[in-house]
Enzyme design. Structure first.
Site, PDB file in Angstrom:
ATOM      1  N   TYR A  89     -48.706  -7.095 -19.668  1.00 37.32           N
ATOM      2  CA  TYR A  89     -49.261  -8.458 -19.751  1.00 37.32           C
ATOM      3  C   TYR A  89     -48.527  -9.245 -20.820  1.00 37.32           C
ATOM      4  O   TYR A  89     -48.243  -8.717 -21.899  1.00 37.32           O
ATOM      5  CB  TYR A  89     -50.754  -8.411 -20.104  1.00 37.32           C
ATOM      6  CG  TYR A  89     -51.641  -8.695 -18.912  1.00 37.32           C
ATOM      7  CD1 TYR A  89     -51.439  -9.841 -18.156  1.00 37.32           C
ATOM      8  CD2 TYR A  89     -52.680  -7.834 -18.558  1.00 37.32           C
ATOM      9  CE1 TYR A  89     -52.247 -10.108 -17.061  1.00 37.32           C
ATOM     10  CE2 TYR A  89     -53.485  -8.103 -17.463  1.00 37.32           C
ATOM     11  CZ  TYR A  89     -53.264  -9.247 -16.712  1.00 37.32           C
ATOM     12  OH  TYR A  89     -54.056  -9.514 -15.634  1.00 37.32           O
ATOM     13  N   GLU A  92     -49.047 -13.112 -21.455  1.00 34.97           N
ATOM     14  CA  GLU A  92     -49.399 -14.537 -21.487  1.00 34.97           C
ATOM     15  C   GLU A  92     -48.723 -15.236 -22.660  1.00 34.97           C
ATOM     16  O   GLU A  92     -48.694 -14.710 -23.785  1.00 34.97           O
ATOM     17  CB  GLU A  92     -50.915 -14.715 -21.621  1.00 34.97           C
ATOM     18  CG  GLU A  92     -51.646 -14.655 -20.315  1.00 34.97           C
ATOM     19  CD  GLU A  92     -52.139 -13.276 -19.977  1.00 34.97           C
ATOM     20  OE1 GLU A  92     -51.509 -12.290 -20.420  1.00 34.97           O
ATOM     21  OE2 GLU A  92     -53.176 -13.179 -19.285  1.00 34.97           O
ATOM     22  N   ASP A 127     -37.230 -30.547  -4.791  1.00 32.12           N
ATOM     23  CA  ASP A 127     -37.599 -29.165  -4.445  1.00 32.12           C
ATOM     24  C   ASP A 127     -36.453 -28.578  -3.611  1.00 32.12           C
ATOM     25  O   ASP A 127     -36.316 -28.875  -2.424  1.00 32.12           O
ATOM     26  CB  ASP A 127     -38.910 -29.188  -3.652  1.00 32.12           C
ATOM     27  CG  ASP A 127     -39.344 -27.790  -3.211  1.00 32.12           C
ATOM     28  OD1 ASP A 127     -38.534 -26.839  -3.331  1.00 32.12           O
ATOM     29  OD2 ASP A 127     -40.486 -27.650  -2.731  1.00 32.12           O
ATOM     30  N   THR A 146     -37.766 -21.929  -5.188  1.00 29.49           N
ATOM     31  CA  THR A 146     -38.135 -20.527  -5.068  1.00 29.49           C
ATOM     32  C   THR A 146     -36.860 -19.720  -5.312  1.00 29.49           C
ATOM     33  O   THR A 146     -35.762 -20.267  -5.333  1.00 29.49           O
ATOM     34  CB  THR A 146     -38.705 -20.197  -3.675  1.00 29.49           C
ATOM     35  OG1 THR A 146     -37.818 -20.717  -2.689  1.00 29.49           O
ATOM     36  CG2 THR A 146     -40.087 -20.768  -3.482  1.00 29.49           C
ATOM     37  N   LYS A 201     -34.881 -17.263  -1.298  1.00 31.05           N
ATOM     38  CA  LYS A 201     -34.314 -17.748  -0.025  1.00 31.05           C
ATOM     39  C   LYS A 201     -32.790 -17.605  -0.108  1.00 31.05           C
ATOM     40  O   LYS A 201     -32.299 -16.476  -0.187  1.00 31.05           O
ATOM     41  CB  LYS A 201     -34.807 -19.175   0.229  1.00 31.05           C
ATOM     42  CG  LYS A 201     -36.343 -19.233   0.383  1.00 31.05           C
ATOM     43  CD  LYS A 201     -36.826 -20.600   0.787  1.00 31.05           C
ATOM     44  CE  LYS A 201     -38.308 -20.604   1.089  1.00 31.05           C
ATOM     45  NZ  LYS A 201     -39.150 -20.968  -0.054  1.00 31.05           N
ATOM     46  N   ARG A 239     -39.371 -12.704  -4.672  1.00 26.81           N
ATOM     47  CA  ARG A 239     -40.278 -13.820  -4.375  1.00 26.81           C
ATOM     48  C   ARG A 239     -40.819 -14.348  -5.677  1.00 26.81           C
ATOM     49  O   ARG A 239     -41.619 -13.693  -6.341  1.00 26.81           O
ATOM     50  CB  ARG A 239     -41.425 -13.349  -3.487  1.00 26.81           C
ATOM     51  CG  ARG A 239     -40.966 -12.835  -2.154  1.00 26.81           C
ATOM     52  CD  ARG A 239     -42.136 -12.612  -1.262  1.00 26.81           C
ATOM     53  NE  ARG A 239     -42.541 -13.890  -0.720  1.00 26.81           N
ATOM     54  CZ  ARG A 239     -42.178 -14.320   0.498  1.00 26.81           C
ATOM     55  NH1 ARG A 239     -41.415 -13.567   1.259  1.00 26.81           N
ATOM     56  NH2 ARG A 239     -42.575 -15.483   0.928  1.00 26.81           N
TER      57      ARG A 239
HETATM   58  N1  DSN Z   1     -42.569 -20.646   3.994  1.00 18.42           N
HETATM   59  C1  DSN Z   1     -41.396 -21.351   3.566  1.00 18.42           C
HETATM   60  C2  DSN Z   1     -40.428 -21.543   4.675  1.00 18.42           C
HETATM   61  O1  DSN Z   1     -40.411 -20.724   5.567  1.00 18.42           O
HETATM   62  O2  DSN Z   1     -39.665 -22.492   4.658  1.00 18.42           O
HETATM   63  C3  DSN Z   1     -41.724 -22.643   2.894  1.00 18.42           C
HETATM   64  O3  DSN Z   1     -42.684 -22.433   1.933  1.00 18.42           O
END
Ligand code: DSN
Length: 433
Positions: free
Chosen positions: A44, A46, A190, A216, A219, A225
């Site tokens: 932990y 924080e 974003d 994120t 990707k 993730r």
């Molecule tokens: N779930 C993501 C996507 O597939 O683009 C977006 O949050």
């Protein structure tokens, strides 16, 4: 055999033997996976480095600082928070930091390729806690920046949150920046889908033109993730307190302890992205997507916006009288994994939308190139052709009943099974990392 380890084995096999073509998915490296599965998850932490509410965080501090510095260097930003649990919390945290409940925000509609957290009405926090006005695209799927500018001047939102999950063209960040500046609004970019492409230099960076960047990390960036919030020089200039506002919004605003295992995975992904191999990888993703789009178009499919400039393609199935769910399920039976997707101004509901979305990050990670994209396109076209004649009338009349019998038929469909066999042998030649 332990039930869960058995299921993990099954999923590993599925990932190996099918084509991962959902454009938001990828194969993280062994090192990234090792970090995520490590003992770091036991701790932990924080707070932030050297200001933790729990003892025993010397190593964690070092990992978090390393990830932050690496992200600052790679993206060219002033401040980074690597603690957001994922993309939606990251966007919620930015809104929590910069605007008040009831303030007006603006974003691209989900059905035009935006995201739920960009002000989608009624069912999301971003559409319910804020007054959201959204813009879409023309019927051809392309954003009309003059219209965006006009709407911004009329509505005067306090914040624009712009990014894409299903928009195949590059965004004009410079224009968006000047539109936001014209009314003194925040611009949040974003770049969740394209951050790996930005680092590879094949997609324009929003950093010079916006105040905040969210992304994120799993990707095109090919990490675990997770997510990051980044503050640009322009952001600091607009509000010198912005970095601490963001940090306080993440913790204690909306989150508790950071997921330290994920932070280490992000650090590892950033190390991997800081290489000439990664630049080559990013370039190949886009080359592959362009070849795939061209082949699908040549085979008679309607591609939203006419093509792609990034890693993804949206196919409008309306001219064929098909819906996205039917085609996506038939493709799944054939070992080709895509997702159903709305097309711009889609009259159909999101669960039975008019399109599919597919992309090349996963296949490119496996080492596939232009030659393989031609093969994959031919498999997709054959599947679409196969389902075309069989499904049209029943589906239009009785959607739910039709889907039940359609699914039953899939498992026994010899043609789709033969495609799955071809997919498997292609996959064997390109094992994932
Ligand atoms: N779930 C993501 C996507 O597939 O683009 C977006 O949050």
């Amino acid at each position: 055999m332990n039930k869960i380890s058995d299921l993990i084995k099954q999923e590993k096999k599925r990932q190996e033997e099918t084509l991962m073509m959902i454009p938001s998915e990828n194969y993280a490296s062994r090192q990234v996976r090792a970090a995520v599965g490590s003992v770091l998850m036991n701790k932990y932490s924080e707070g932030y480095a050297e200001r933790r509410y729990y003892q025993g965080n010397k190593v964690i501090d070092e990992i978090e600082n390393f990830a932050i510095e690496k992200a600052k260097k790679l993206f060219g930003v002033e401040h980074v928070n690597v603690q957001p649990y994922s993309g939606s919390p990251a966007n919620a945290e930015v809104l929590f930091a910069l605007v008040n409940q009831g303030d007006k925000i603006m974003g691209l509609k989900l059905s035009s390729g935006g995201h739920l957290t960009h002000g989608h009405p009624d069912i999301t926090f971003s559409g319910r806690f804020y007054k959201s006005v959204q813009f879409g695209t023309e019927d051809n799927g392309i954003i009309d920046y003059d219209e965006v500018e006009e709407l911004v001047k009329i509505e005067k939102p306090k914040l624009l949150i712009i990014g894409t999950t299903a928009y195949p063209l590059v965004l004009d960040w410079k224009r968006l920046g000047s539109i936001a500046d014209s009314i003194g609004a925040w611009l949040v970019a974003d770049i969740s889908h394209v951050s790996g492409l930005v680092l590879a230099g094949v997609y324009p960076s929003p950093v010079p033109f916006c105040h905040i960047v969210t992304t994120t990390t799993h990707k095109t960036l090919r990490g675990p993730r997770g997510a990051m919030i980044m503050v640009t020089k322009k952001g600091v200039k607009k509000d010198p307190e912005i970095a601490s506002k963001i940090d306080r919004a993440v913790f204690p605003g909306l989150q508790g302890g950071p997921h330290n295992n994920t932070t280490a995975g992000i650090a590892q992904a950033l190390i991997e992205a800081d290489s000439s191999e990664f630049k080559k990888y990013g370039k190949q993703i886009v080359v592959n997507a362009k070849v795939l789009a061209k082949e699908l178009k040549k085979g008679g499919l309607t591609i939203v916006t006419g093509g792609t400039e990034c890693h993804l393609i949206v196919v409008d199935l309306r001219p064929l009288g098909l819906s996205g769910n039917v085609v996506a399920e038939a493709l799944e039976t054939s070992g080709i994994i895509v997702n159903r997707n709305s097309v711009p101004n889609d009259p159909a509901p999101p669960f039975y939308p008019s399109g599919i979305r597919l992309g090349t990050p996963g296949l490119t990670t496996r080492g596939m190139g232009e030659k393989e994209m031609v093969v994959v396109a031919s498999m997709i076209l054959r599947v679409v052709d196969h389902v075309k004649d069989q499904v049209l009338p029943e589906e239009k009349e009785k959607r739910v009943e039709f889907m039940k019998s359609f699914r039953k038929g899939l498992a026994k469909d010899k043609f789709l099974q033969s495609i799955a066999f071809e997919v498997k042998s292609l996959c064997k030649k390109f094992p994932p990392v």
